[in-house]
Design a protein around this motif. Sequence first.
Motif, PDB file in Angstrom:
ATOM      1  N   GLN A  77       2.279 -29.092 -29.978  1.00 46.16           N
ATOM      2  CA  GLN A  77       1.275 -28.972 -28.929  1.00 46.16           C
ATOM      3  C   GLN A  77       1.753 -29.488 -27.575  1.00 46.16           C
ATOM      4  N   VAL A  78       2.874 -30.202 -27.552  1.00 41.15           N
ATOM      5  CA  VAL A  78       3.406 -30.719 -26.285  1.00 41.15           C
ATOM      6  C   VAL A  78       4.175 -29.600 -25.572  1.00 41.15           C
ATOM      7  N   SER A  79       3.941 -29.464 -24.280  1.00 41.20           N
ATOM      8  CA  SER A  79       4.552 -28.392 -23.501  1.00 41.20           C
ATOM      9  C   SER A  79       6.077 -28.420 -23.590  1.00 41.20           C
ATOM     10  N   LYS A  80       6.661 -27.250 -23.801  1.00 45.74           N
ATOM     11  CA  LYS A  80       8.107 -27.025 -23.835  1.00 45.74           C
ATOM     12  C   LYS A  80       8.806 -27.715 -25.009  1.00 45.74           C
ATOM     13  N   SER A  81       8.048 -28.002 -26.064  1.00 43.25           N
ATOM     14  CA  SER A  81       8.671 -28.583 -27.252  1.00 43.25           C
ATOM     15  C   SER A  81       9.718 -27.641 -27.851  1.00 43.25           C
ATOM     16  N   GLY A  82       9.434 -26.336 -27.805  1.00 40.61           N
ATOM     17  CA  GLY A  82      10.393 -25.377 -28.333  1.00 40.61           C
ATOM     18  C   GLY A  82      11.702 -25.415 -27.575  1.00 40.61           C
ATOM     19  N   GLU A  83      11.623 -25.534 -26.262  1.00 37.30           N
ATOM     20  CA  GLU A  83      12.824 -25.631 -25.433  1.00 37.30           C
ATOM     21  C   GLU A  83      13.613 -26.897 -25.758  1.00 37.30           C
ATOM     22  N   LEU A  84      12.906 -27.992 -25.944  1.00 37.32           N
ATOM     23  CA  LEU A  84      13.560 -29.257 -26.267  1.00 37.32           C
ATOM     24  C   LEU A  84      14.205 -29.203 -27.650  1.00 37.32           C
ATOM     25  N   ALA A  85      13.509 -28.605 -28.618  1.00 42.94           N
ATOM     26  CA  ALA A  85      14.070 -28.478 -29.959  1.00 42.94           C
ATOM     27  C   ALA A  85      15.323 -27.612 -29.933  1.00 42.94           C
ATOM     28  N   GLY A  86      15.282 -26.527 -29.168  1.00 38.18           N
ATOM     29  CA  GLY A  86      16.449 -25.660 -29.064  1.00 38.18           C
ATOM     30  C   GLY A  86      17.632 -26.370 -28.462  1.00 38.18           C
ATOM     31  N   TYR A  87      17.396 -27.127 -27.397  1.00 35.77           N
ATOM     32  CA  TYR A  87      18.479 -27.891 -26.776  1.00 35.77           C
ATOM     33  C   TYR A  87      19.057 -28.896 -27.769  1.00 35.77           C
ATOM     34  N   THR A  88      18.189 -29.581 -28.504  1.00 37.17           N
ATOM     35  CA  THR A  88      18.645 -30.585 -29.464  1.00 37.17           C
ATOM     36  C   THR A  88      19.476 -29.944 -30.570  1.00 37.17           C
ATOM     37  N   ARG A  89      19.062 -28.771 -31.060  1.00 36.66           N
ATOM     38  CA  ARG A  89      19.841 -28.065 -32.079  1.00 36.66           C
ATOM     39  C   ARG A  89      21.247 -27.737 -31.576  1.00 36.66           C
ATOM     40  N   ARG A  90      21.323 -27.278 -30.349  1.00 40.93           N
ATOM     41  CA  ARG A  90      22.639 -26.937 -29.784  1.00 40.93           C
ATOM     42  C   ARG A  90      23.526 -28.168 -29.663  1.00 40.93           C
ATOM     43  N   GLU A  91      22.945 -29.293 -29.274  1.00 41.19           N
ATOM     44  CA  GLU A  91      23.737 -30.514 -29.154  1.00 41.19           C
ATOM     45  C   GLU A  91      24.183 -31.042 -30.520  1.00 41.19           C
ATOM     46  N   LEU A  92      23.318 -30.924 -31.514  1.00 40.76           N
ATOM     47  CA  LEU A  92      23.702 -31.313 -32.876  1.00 40.76           C
ATOM     48  C   LEU A  92      24.911 -30.502 -33.330  1.00 40.76           C
ATOM     49  N   ASP A  93      24.863 -29.205 -33.086  1.00 42.02           N
ATOM     50  CA  ASP A  93      25.963 -28.326 -33.477  1.00 42.02           C
ATOM     51  C   ASP A  93      27.224 -28.645 -32.688  1.00 42.02           C
ATOM     52  N   ARG A  94      27.068 -28.814 -31.391  1.00 39.93           N
ATOM     53  CA  ARG A  94      28.229 -29.086 -30.528  1.00 39.93           C
ATOM     54  C   ARG A  94      28.918 -30.390 -30.899  1.00 39.93           C
ATOM     55  N   MET A  95      28.114 -31.407 -31.282  1.00 44.97           N
ATOM     56  CA  MET A  95      28.665 -32.716 -31.577  1.00 44.97           C
ATOM     57  C   MET A  95      29.005 -32.899 -33.054  1.00 44.97           C
ATOM     58  N   GLY A  96      28.771 -31.851 -33.842  1.00 50.41           N
ATOM     59  CA  GLY A  96      29.205 -31.873 -35.228  1.00 50.41           C
ATOM     60  C   GLY A  96      28.400 -32.770 -36.146  1.00 50.41           C
ATOM     61  N   LEU A  97      27.094 -32.882 -35.886  1.00 53.84           N
ATOM     62  CA  LEU A  97      26.227 -33.662 -36.761  1.00 53.84           C
ATOM     63  C   LEU A  97      25.327 -32.707 -37.535  1.00 53.84           C
ATOM     64  N   GLU A  98      25.378 -32.759 -38.843  1.00 52.93           N
ATOM     65  CA  GLU A  98      24.582 -31.883 -39.688  1.00 52.93           C
ATOM     66  C   GLU A  98      23.094 -32.154 -39.483  1.00 52.93           C
ATOM     67  N   GLY A  99      22.356 -31.105 -39.129  1.00 55.43           N
ATOM     68  CA  GLY A  99      20.935 -31.327 -38.946  1.00 55.43           C
ATOM     69  C   GLY A  99      20.225 -30.161 -38.299  1.00 55.43           C
ATOM     70  N   ASP A 100      18.992 -30.404 -37.883  1.00 59.37           N
ATOM     71  CA  ASP A 100      18.141 -29.370 -37.306  1.00 59.37           C
ATOM     72  C   ASP A 100      17.147 -30.045 -36.368  1.00 59.37           C
ATOM     73  N   ALA A 101      16.509 -29.240 -35.535  1.00 67.53           N
ATOM     74  CA  ALA A 101      15.423 -29.711 -34.671  1.00 67.53           C
ATOM     75  C   ALA A 101      14.385 -28.620 -34.623  1.00 67.53           C
ATOM     76  N   LYS A 102      13.133 -28.963 -34.786  1.00 70.21           N
ATOM     77  CA  LYS A 102      12.079 -27.953 -34.852  1.00 70.21           C
ATOM     78  C   LYS A 102      10.769 -28.507 -34.315  1.00 70.21           C
ATOM     79  N   THR A 103       9.877 -27.600 -33.957  1.00 68.88           N
ATOM     80  CA  THR A 103       8.530 -27.999 -33.566  1.00 68.88           C
ATOM     81  C   THR A 103       7.628 -27.898 -34.783  1.00 68.88           C
ATOM     82  N   THR A 104       6.601 -28.699 -34.795  1.00 71.69           N
ATOM     83  CA  THR A 104       5.730 -28.723 -35.961  1.00 71.69           C
ATOM     84  C   THR A 104       4.374 -29.310 -35.588  1.00 71.69           C
TER      85      THR A 104
END
Length: 218
Positions: free
Chosen positions: A142-169
């Motif tokens: 429900q927080v504005s632009k959470s999807g954008e923030l989750a997407g950015y976080t997913r990309r950084e996780l991948d770039r930095m080689g940490l196994e994981g995910d980021a999602k809105t819920t």
Amino acid sequence: MLSPKIKRSIQDLRYLLDRGYPRDSAVEFVSDHYQLELDDRHLLARCVFSRDEVQDHRKRLIDSSDVRDFEIGIDGYNVLITIESILKGERIVRCDDGFVRDLQAIFGKYKMSEFTDKAVIKIIKALKEMEPGRVVWLFDKQVSKSGELAGYTRRELDRMGLEGDAKTTVGTDAKVWKFEVSATSDRVVIERSERVLDIPFEFLEGKEENLIDLTEIQ
């Protein structure tokens, strides 16, 4: 950093909580009695606990060296806002239960800023050193632009080689406390979690000048 009036209000609130008074009513009563400003009301509401609560929270708190191979559920905004507060040099509190919390009341009004990417990267770096099995960031939908923030976080996780995910819920709290380790300072989540990691605690070194330590106030 705390005035005698604030220290007395902390002591009075502890007294009431130790005797079973409802938290919301006790916080309101003490805050009104001492005519506290909004920040100090937040301090009481977020950081002062009964002895029983302190013991319960601390028994769930684990050290960063103990999360290796565990799956960590991250209470996204809860952790992110506190780290941003540390980076901005704002007041932060080591609360009665030992957890580090900010005094911001911006959860539903959160906006991404130049500190957002810095905070996300620093958190991922810190997590990577802990060697968890996997991390999952959960951001409230429900927080504005959470999807954008989750997407950015997913990309950084991948770039930095940490196994994981980021999602809105929705219903973030109930999802976070089901993980093997919960990364949060939210009282409700802590009390339902088996193990809790205090990520902001890892960032305190060198920031002590902005830290209010309630554990030193008796």
